[in-house]
Motif scaffolding. Structure first.
Motif, mmCIF file in Angstrom:
data_model
loop_
_atom_site.group_PDB
_atom_site.id
_atom_site.type_symbol
_atom_site.label_atom_id
_atom_site.label_comp_id
_atom_site.label_asym_id
_atom_site.label_seq_id
_atom_site.Cartn_x
_atom_site.Cartn_y
_atom_site.Cartn_z
ATOM 1 N N MET A 49 0.806 -1.061 0.104
ATOM 2 C CA MET A 49 0.057 0.107 0.073
ATOM 3 C C MET A 49 0.795 1.397 0.143
ATOM 4 S SD MET A 49 -3.127 0.811 2.355
ATOM 5 C CE MET A 49 -2.943 1.614 3.675
ATOM 6 N N SER A 50 0.675 2.228 -0.673
ATOM 7 C CA SER A 50 1.278 3.231 -0.804
ATOM 8 C C SER A 50 1.018 4.341 0.084
ATOM 9 C CB SER A 50 1.173 4.049 -2.232
ATOM 10 O OG SER A 50 0.078 4.401 -2.451
ATOM 11 N N THR A 51 1.889 5.291 0.335
ATOM 12 C CA THR A 51 1.565 6.454 1.359
ATOM 13 C C THR A 51 0.796 7.495 0.792
ATOM 14 O OG1 THR A 51 3.615 5.686 2.535
ATOM 15 C CG2 THR A 51 2.859 7.836 2.876
ATOM 16 N N PRO A 52 -0.164 7.923 1.312
ATOM 17 C CA PRO A 52 -1.009 9.072 0.494
ATOM 18 C C PRO A 52 -0.173 10.184 0.638
ATOM 19 C CG PRO A 52 -2.319 8.119 2.465
ATOM 20 C CD PRO A 52 -0.819 7.429 2.397
ATOM 21 N N ALA A 53 -0.090 11.065 -0.341
ATOM 22 C CA ALA A 53 0.583 12.444 -0.660
ATOM 23 C C ALA A 53 -0.089 13.350 0.222
ATOM 24 C CB ALA A 53 0.573 12.607 -2.393
ATOM 25 N N TYR A 54 0.796 14.177 0.387
ATOM 26 C CA TYR A 54 0.410 15.398 1.060
ATOM 27 C C TYR A 54 1.019 16.555 0.612
ATOM 28 C CZ TYR A 54 5.049 15.286 3.555
ATOM 29 O OH TYR A 54 6.360 14.986 3.847
ATOM 30 N N GLU A 55 0.540 17.866 1.138
ATOM 31 C CA GLU A 55 1.048 19.148 0.690
ATOM 32 C C GLU A 55 1.285 19.804 1.851
ATOM 33 O OE1 GLU A 55 -1.340 22.149 -1.356
ATOM 34 O OE2 GLU A 55 -3.076 21.193 -0.489
ATOM 35 N N LEU A 56 2.089 20.924 1.586
ATOM 36 C CA LEU A 56 2.533 21.840 2.715
ATOM 37 C C LEU A 56 1.866 23.242 2.230
ATOM 38 C CD1 LEU A 56 6.001 20.733 3.708
ATOM 39 C CD2 LEU A 56 4.263 20.269 4.935
ATOM 40 N N ARG A 57 1.269 23.911 3.213
ATOM 41 C CA ARG A 57 0.822 25.294 2.881
ATOM 42 C C ARG A 57 0.912 26.189 4.018
ATOM 43 N NH1 ARG A 57 -4.307 22.637 1.534
ATOM 44 N NH2 ARG A 57 -5.954 22.765 3.112
ATOM 45 N N VAL A 58 1.001 27.533 4.002
ATOM 46 C CA VAL A 58 0.921 28.430 4.962
ATOM 47 C C VAL A 58 -0.615 28.530 5.037
ATOM 48 C CG1 VAL A 58 0.854 31.052 5.491
ATOM 49 C CG2 VAL A 58 2.897 29.922 4.425
ATOM 50 N N ALA A 59 -0.924 28.399 6.382
ATOM 51 C CA ALA A 59 -2.372 28.457 6.877
ATOM 52 C C ALA A 59 -2.879 29.854 7.065
ATOM 53 C CB ALA A 59 -2.495 27.602 8.230
ATOM 54 N N GLU A 60 -3.520 30.233 5.803
ATOM 55 C CA GLU A 60 -4.100 31.572 5.616
ATOM 56 C C GLU A 60 -5.378 31.656 5.858
ATOM 57 O OE1 GLU A 60 -2.401 32.717 1.947
ATOM 58 O OE2 GLU A 60 -0.407 33.483 2.993
ATOM 59 N N ASP A 61 -6.413 30.663 5.679
ATOM 60 C CA ASP A 61 -7.467 30.987 5.705
ATOM 61 C C ASP A 61 -8.155 30.297 7.194
ATOM 62 O OD1 ASP A 61 -8.495 28.161 5.457
ATOM 63 O OD2 ASP A 61 -8.131 28.365 3.230
ATOM 64 N N PRO A 62 -9.231 30.723 7.516
ATOM 65 C CA PRO A 62 -9.599 30.195 8.949
ATOM 66 C C PRO A 62 -9.761 28.698 8.991
ATOM 67 C CG PRO A 62 -10.953 32.037 8.303
ATOM 68 C CD PRO A 62 -10.180 31.905 7.155
ATOM 69 N N ALA A 63 -10.165 28.053 8.067
ATOM 70 C CA ALA A 63 -10.330 26.391 8.074
ATOM 71 C C ALA A 63 -8.856 25.845 8.265
ATOM 72 C CB ALA A 63 -11.027 26.217 6.615
ATOM 73 N N ASP A 64 -7.963 26.545 7.663
ATOM 74 C CA ASP A 64 -6.482 25.930 7.718
ATOM 75 C C ASP A 64 -5.839 26.088 9.131
ATOM 76 O OD1 ASP A 64 -6.475 24.721 5.164
ATOM 77 O OD2 ASP A 64 -4.941 26.410 4.446
ATOM 78 N N ARG A 65 -6.280 27.515 9.699
ATOM 79 C CA ARG A 65 -5.651 27.642 10.873
ATOM 80 C C ARG A 65 -6.598 26.787 11.933
ATOM 81 N NH1 ARG A 65 -2.826 32.474 11.088
ATOM 82 N NH2 ARG A 65 -3.494 33.103 13.577
#
Length: 156
Positions: A1-17
């Motif tokens: 089973m492969s590892t799911p990909a992920y992304e990195l981002r600056v949390a700028e919107d309220p949902a990300d924070r």
């Protein structure tokens, strides 16, 4: 089973924070027993928060960068040094490189703000992790939230 990909981002919107805060609550409050009233602080409003999110939207980890006046108390007052903190990776994502990727993303945010180094306060069990990323411990061991820590720095 492969590892799911992920992304990195600056949390700028309220949902990300909110996702950042949820990861911190899971790791620091839930797993490590840090009192919730000291996990969140006034610096959260001015920090740069970085978020790792799996491709299906599940948050995997977070970290934050303090700089300027917000970092002064943690960096000896040197305005050219940022402070990395609140680095947390969910249990399911540990060992996938998420923590190292978050550290590098925080360092990139520091460089973008003209900073020349990043300090952090590492739990002593994590010293090796940060040393592998180029951080060097300095000063005596101290307690933070009842856990032993050491100050560390990496010149960018």
């Amino acid at each position: 089973m492969s590892t799911p990909a992920y992304e990195l981002r600056v949390a700028e919107d309220p949902a990300d924070r909110e996702a950042c805060f949820a990861v911190r609550k899971e790791v620091f409050v839930g797993e490590q027993g840090v009192p919730e009233d000291i996990e969140y602080d006034a610096y959260d409003a001015v920090a740069v928060h970085v978020l790792a999110v799996r491709e299906d939207g599940v948050p995997l980890g977070t970290g934050r960068l303090l700089f300027g006046d917000a970092a002064a108390g943690k960096t000896g007052g040197d305005a050219s040094v940022g402070s990395l903190g609140r680095l947390a990776v969910t249990q399911d994502a540990r060992g996938l490189g998420v923590g190292a990727a978050l550290v590098r993303a925080v360092e990139e945010a520091a460089r973008a703000r003209g900073l020349t180094a990043v300090d952090l306060h590492a739990q002593t069990h994590a010293l090796g992790f940060y040393e592998r990323l180029g951080y060097v411990a300095y000063g005596p061991q101290f307690a933070d939230a009842g856990m032993p820590h050491r100050a560390m720095r990496r010149v960018l």
